[in-house]
Each structure stands twice: as structure tokens, then as C-alpha cells.
Design an enzyme around this catalytic site. Sequence first.
Site, PDB file in Angstrom:
ATOM      1  N   GLU A  49       0.843  -1.191   0.000  1.00 30.01           N
ATOM      2  CA  GLU A  49       0.000   0.000   0.000  1.00 30.01           C
ATOM      3  C   GLU A  49       0.879   1.242   0.000  1.00 30.01           C
ATOM      4  OE1 GLU A  49      -3.361   0.839   2.606  1.00 30.01           O
ATOM      5  OE2 GLU A  49      -3.391  -1.297   3.098  1.00 30.01           O
ATOM      6  N   ASP A  60      -7.102   7.489   9.338  1.00 24.62           N
ATOM      7  CA  ASP A  60      -5.743   7.250   9.806  1.00 24.62           C
ATOM      8  C   ASP A  60      -5.547   7.667  11.256  1.00 24.62           C
ATOM      9  OD1 ASP A  60      -5.004   6.333   7.304  1.00 24.62           O
ATOM     10  OD2 ASP A  60      -4.477   8.328   6.577  1.00 24.62           O
TER      11      ASP A  60
END
Length: 254
Positions: A49, A60
Site C-alpha cells: 500500500e 488514519d
Amino acid sequence: MKSLTYFLQKKRETGKTLFVPYLMAGANGLENLAQEIHMLAECGADAIEIGIPFSDPVADGPTIQKAGLKALQKKVTLAKIIAALKEIHAPVPLIMMGYTNSFFRYGLEKFVEDIAQTDVKGMIIPDLPFDHRDLVKPVLDENDIALLQLISLTSSKKRITELLSVAEGFVYAVTLNGITGSKNDYEKKLDDHLAYITKQSSIPVLAGFGISQKEHVTRFKANCDGVVIGSKIVSTLENEGIAATRKMISQIMQ
């Protein structure tokens, strides 16, 4: 079938625990991105990723947020990341992880045209509602780019069936109700949740969010096909460097 789906299915058939690490592109300088990608591939990554720095990354946790801000302070942009990836021959498929604003501001068709010259074979867009995936799917489908699906702990069985019906690449089974890297006290019901998704899915299922210890990997691989590791890799790369990150991954994934 998308090439990323086929590639990961073949990997799963070998009996290997699939491993997808996450990098924040440019957090340690774009000049080091190639070295980081090759190190992760050498550590057994089946795909990687590539995080796109964004000012408001809703999915996040603090570690990846910090890395994203660090990249933005270095003037890292999506255009610069794509330019760097065009020069890197990645040993495994790459998956871009970013937010809708970044891709639409760049221009979706231009973005897909440009990443066709890289090893990017998948995308994760956590703030793109499932019911609005058709905003991007036609363009991605024309260019062999898989749109990966996240499934949360709160998804009903009916919703899981719906999500799995269009899943490609791999299914990202979120292990926490929250943000990445936020905690490690996984709920007891998680094992049954992962086992159910894996049984119903025709493509690999990987667990992600908060995975940072060998014990996590051992637990999850009993009920799904592999793991995604992000915050632990991002923090180790930033604070201890390439060699320490290589050692840490070896200890967790062995």
C-alpha cells in the site's frame, strides 16, 4: 478478473500468510521510496500500500497522520508520487491508498492514465461511500485497477454479502471500530467475524488496523488469509530506519 485479484489468489493457493505492508509516500523523502518498496518486497510483501498524504485523513491514526503531515511539509504531492513510481520497478503490485479529494482534484481520468505507467494495480479510498463507488469504478475497470473493499466490525451479514459481491483485489477486514493503529485490545467476537467473511468470500481476506505484534498475526491467520500492517511499519521506518524495519517485519511475520 482484475490482475491484482488473480495474483493474490495464486499467492493464497500456496498456503502463504498474505502480507500487505503500508508506506506513507514521501514521509522519509521520495528519494527513498524505491529502497523502501524493495525492502518490503524482500521481506515477503505480496502487495504494498502506498499512502497519499492528505490534510484530513479520516481513517488514519496519529502515526500515519504524522507521517502524512511530514510528507506534506516536504512538498510531496500526488503528481510527484506518480512521477517517482514511474521510475520504480516494483517487485510486487502496488495499491494506492488515499482520499477522494486527492484523486478528483488531480482528475480521475488523468490519474488513471498516469498510473497505467506504474505498477499500481489497486486503490483503497476509505472516504468513498460504497453506494457512490460508480463515480470511479468505470474508469478503473477500463484500466485493470481493482477498487478494494473495506468491511467493518459493524457490518451486518446482509451488508457483508453485498460488499463481497463486488469485492476485488482483496477484502480489507477492519479489526477495530476506529482509526488505524489506535489500539490492540481486539474484541473476542472478531475471530468469528473474520472467519465468517473468509468463508463467504471468493477472494483473499486480510485483517488490518492496529496489527503490530507476532501474536496478532498468529491469531488472525487462523481465521483469514493474511494481514495489513501500517502504523508499526511507518513508525519504525521513521524512527529506526530500513534495517530495523526489516528486522521487525521478520520477527512479526515469521
